[in-house]
Design a protein around this motif. Structure first.
Motif, PDB file in Angstrom:
ATOM      1  N   THR A  78       8.026  -3.972 -14.780  1.00 25.23           N
ATOM      2  CA  THR A  78       7.924  -4.597 -13.679  1.00 25.23           C
ATOM      3  C   THR A  78       7.040  -3.629 -12.525  1.00 25.23           C
ATOM      4  OG1 THR A  78      10.272  -6.174 -13.688  1.00 25.23           O
ATOM      5  CG2 THR A  78       8.720  -5.667 -11.918  1.00 25.23           C
ATOM      6  N   VAL A  79       6.028  -3.913 -12.284  1.00 30.20           N
ATOM      7  CA  VAL A  79       5.755  -2.913 -11.402  1.00 30.20           C
ATOM      8  C   VAL A  79       5.624  -3.175  -9.416  1.00 30.20           C
ATOM      9  CG1 VAL A  79       3.264  -4.096 -11.201  1.00 30.20           C
ATOM     10  CG2 VAL A  79       3.131  -1.852 -11.182  1.00 30.20           C
ATOM     11  N   TYR A  80       5.702  -2.815  -8.714  1.00 26.65           N
ATOM     12  CA  TYR A  80       5.640  -3.389  -7.588  1.00 26.65           C
ATOM     13  C   TYR A  80       4.982  -2.099  -6.456  1.00 26.65           C
ATOM     14  CZ  TYR A  80      10.676  -3.083  -9.719  1.00 26.65           C
ATOM     15  OH  TYR A  80      11.213  -3.199 -10.660  1.00 26.65           O
ATOM     16  N   LEU A  81       4.525  -3.211  -5.162  1.00 31.59           N
ATOM     17  CA  LEU A  81       3.990  -2.658  -4.209  1.00 31.59           C
ATOM     18  C   LEU A  81       5.053  -2.465  -3.160  1.00 31.59           C
ATOM     19  CD1 LEU A  81       1.142  -1.634  -3.458  1.00 31.59           C
ATOM     20  CD2 LEU A  81       0.969  -3.939  -2.782  1.00 31.59           C
ATOM     21  N   GLN A  82       4.532  -1.661  -2.634  1.00 31.62           N
ATOM     22  CA  GLN A  82       5.535  -1.332  -2.017  1.00 31.62           C
ATOM     23  C   GLN A  82       4.968  -0.959  -0.125  1.00 31.62           C
ATOM     24  OE1 GLN A  82       9.221  -1.395  -0.263  1.00 31.62           O
ATOM     25  NE2 GLN A  82       8.647  -1.063   1.430  1.00 31.62           N
ATOM     26  N   MET A  83       4.659  -1.986   0.826  1.00 31.50           N
ATOM     27  CA  MET A  83       3.787  -2.351   1.494  1.00 31.50           C
ATOM     28  C   MET A  83       4.582  -2.029   2.723  1.00 31.50           C
ATOM     29  SD  MET A  83       1.549  -5.316   0.055  1.00 31.50           S
ATOM     30  CE  MET A  83       2.435  -6.640   0.672  1.00 31.50           C
ATOM     31  N   ASN A  84       4.015  -1.051   3.747  1.00 32.13           N
ATOM     32  CA  ASN A  84       4.835  -0.273   4.757  1.00 32.13           C
ATOM     33  C   ASN A  84       3.537  -0.222   6.347  1.00 32.13           C
ATOM     34  OD1 ASN A  84       7.476  -0.270   3.896  1.00 32.13           O
ATOM     35  ND2 ASN A  84       7.038   2.106   3.579  1.00 32.13           N
ATOM     36  N   SER A  85       3.858   0.042   7.295  1.00 34.19           N
ATOM     37  CA  SER A  85       2.844  -0.644   8.508  1.00 34.19           C
ATOM     38  C   SER A  85       2.019  -1.645   7.996  1.00 34.19           C
ATOM     39  CB  SER A  85       2.053   1.142   8.267  1.00 34.19           C
ATOM     40  OG  SER A  85       3.161   1.275   8.567  1.00 34.19           O
ATOM     41  N   LEU A  86       1.975  -2.862   8.004  1.00 27.33           N
ATOM     42  CA  LEU A  86       1.202  -3.726   7.308  1.00 27.33           C
ATOM     43  C   LEU A  86       0.085  -4.207   9.235  1.00 27.33           C
ATOM     44  CD1 LEU A  86       3.927  -5.588   5.364  1.00 27.33           C
ATOM     45  CD2 LEU A  86       1.231  -4.452   4.425  1.00 27.33           C
ATOM     46  N   LYS A  87      -0.708  -4.693   9.041  1.00 27.09           N
ATOM     47  CA  LYS A  87      -1.587  -4.754   9.927  1.00 27.09           C
ATOM     48  C   LYS A  87      -2.614  -6.149   9.524  1.00 27.09           C
ATOM     49  CE  LYS A  87      -3.180  -0.047   9.865  1.00 27.09           C
ATOM     50  NZ  LYS A  87      -4.845   0.887   9.598  1.00 27.09           N
ATOM     51  N   PRO A  88      -3.041  -7.053  10.591  1.00 31.34           N
ATOM     52  CA  PRO A  88      -3.537  -8.148  10.173  1.00 31.34           C
ATOM     53  C   PRO A  88      -4.005  -8.216   9.096  1.00 31.34           C
ATOM     54  CG  PRO A  88      -2.495  -8.500  11.996  1.00 31.34           C
ATOM     55  CD  PRO A  88      -2.239  -6.302  11.847  1.00 31.34           C
ATOM     56  N   GLU A  89      -5.213  -7.139   9.091  1.00 27.47           N
ATOM     57  CA  GLU A  89      -6.163  -7.148   8.486  1.00 27.47           C
ATOM     58  C   GLU A  89      -5.963  -7.139   6.293  1.00 27.47           C
ATOM     59  OE1 GLU A  89      -5.642  -5.301  10.667  1.00 27.47           O
ATOM     60  OE2 GLU A  89      -6.399  -3.118  10.295  1.00 27.47           O
ATOM     61  N   ASP A  90      -4.576  -7.139   6.962  1.00 33.00           N
ATOM     62  CA  ASP A  90      -3.664  -6.752   5.151  1.00 33.00           C
ATOM     63  C   ASP A  90      -3.638  -8.055   4.499  1.00 33.00           C
ATOM     64  OD1 ASP A  90      -1.994  -3.793   6.295  1.00 33.00           O
ATOM     65  OD2 ASP A  90      -3.390  -4.062   5.161  1.00 33.00           O
ATOM     66  N   THR A  91      -3.583  -9.585   5.596  1.00 34.10           N
ATOM     67  CA  THR A  91      -3.811 -10.688   5.003  1.00 34.10           C
ATOM     68  C   THR A  91      -3.928 -11.350   3.641  1.00 34.10           C
ATOM     69  OG1 THR A  91      -3.072 -11.320   6.893  1.00 34.10           O
ATOM     70  CG2 THR A  91      -3.107 -13.626   5.902  1.00 34.10           C
ATOM     71  N   ALA A  92      -3.807 -11.728   2.897  1.00 36.23           N
ATOM     72  CA  ALA A  92      -4.148 -11.827   2.042  1.00 36.23           C
ATOM     73  C   ALA A  92      -3.518 -12.307   0.235  1.00 36.23           C
ATOM     74  CB  ALA A  92      -5.284 -11.107   1.453  1.00 36.23           C
ATOM     75  N   VAL A  93      -4.312 -13.141  -0.412  1.00 36.81           N
ATOM     76  CA  VAL A  93      -3.907 -13.308  -2.097  1.00 36.81           C
ATOM     77  C   VAL A  93      -3.533 -12.558  -2.951  1.00 36.81           C
ATOM     78  CG1 VAL A  93      -3.405 -15.294  -3.728  1.00 36.81           C
ATOM     79  CG2 VAL A  93      -3.966 -15.698  -1.695  1.00 36.81           C
ATOM     80  N   TYR A  94      -2.262 -11.439  -3.386  1.00 37.18           N
ATOM     81  CA  TYR A  94      -2.469 -10.089  -3.703  1.00 37.18           C
ATOM     82  C   TYR A  94      -2.352 -10.958  -5.485  1.00 37.18           C
ATOM     83  CZ  TYR A  94      -2.290  -7.114   0.257  1.00 37.18           C
ATOM     84  OH  TYR A  94      -2.194  -7.078   1.762  1.00 37.18           O
ATOM     85  N   TYR A  95      -2.730 -10.141  -6.352  1.00 34.43           N
ATOM     86  CA  TYR A  95      -3.030 -10.292  -7.581  1.00 34.43           C
ATOM     87  C   TYR A  95      -2.525  -9.557  -7.751  1.00 34.43           C
ATOM     88  CZ  TYR A  95      -5.490 -14.712  -5.930  1.00 34.43           C
ATOM     89  OH  TYR A  95      -5.732 -16.124  -6.024  1.00 34.43           O
ATOM     90  N   CYS A  96      -1.079  -9.478  -9.076  1.00 33.19           N
ATOM     91  CA  CYS A  96      -0.909  -8.238 -10.060  1.00 33.19           C
ATOM     92  C   CYS A  96      -1.946  -8.591 -11.428  1.00 33.19           C
ATOM     93  CB  CYS A  96       0.453  -8.408 -10.609  1.00 33.19           C
ATOM     94  SG  CYS A  96       0.755  -7.870 -12.518  1.00 33.19           S
TER      95      CYS A  96
END
Length: 124
Positions: A78-96
């Protein structure tokens, strides 16, 4: 052959946090460099973060540096992505994605296997 399944996306307010997970099938997960990419509507897919097969070297896009953290657990495939302090511009489909060790770990063309994506929406 590697199959990747992302999870953990959702709707969050600006300033909030999410943790994405990517579970990989196969017994050779530890041989692959792993990356996270994202694609917003009307935009090209862009690099977010990556981690080398051994887990000791990480890479980040300037836009997420200091806010996102990539990690991996080779025992759990498993790989993880911890995302903090999110901003509206981070809105997207995220792909591994998974790649055999590649010189340019930030380039999507170097990745052989891709997950189906998970939606992240950050409201203002």
């Amino acid at each position: 052959q590697v199959q990747l399944v992302e999870s953990g996306g959702g709707l969050v307010q600006a300033g909030g946090s999410l943790r994405l997970s990517c579970a990989a099938s196969g017994r050779t997960f530890s041989s692959y460099d792993m990356g996270w990419f994202r694609q917003a509507p009307g935009k090209e897919r862009e690099f977010v973060a990556a981690i080398r097969w051994g887990g000791y070297t990480t890479y980040y896009a300037n836009s997420v540096k200091g806010r996102f953290t990539i990690s991996r657990d080779n025992a759990k495939n498993t790989v993880y992505l911890q995302m903090n302090s999110l901003k509206p511009e981070d809105t997207a489909v995220y792909y591994c994605a998974a790649a055999l060790p590649t010189p340019d770990i930030t380039a999507p063309g170097g990745y052989r296997y891709w997950g189906q994506g998970t939606q992240v929406t950050v409201s203002s």
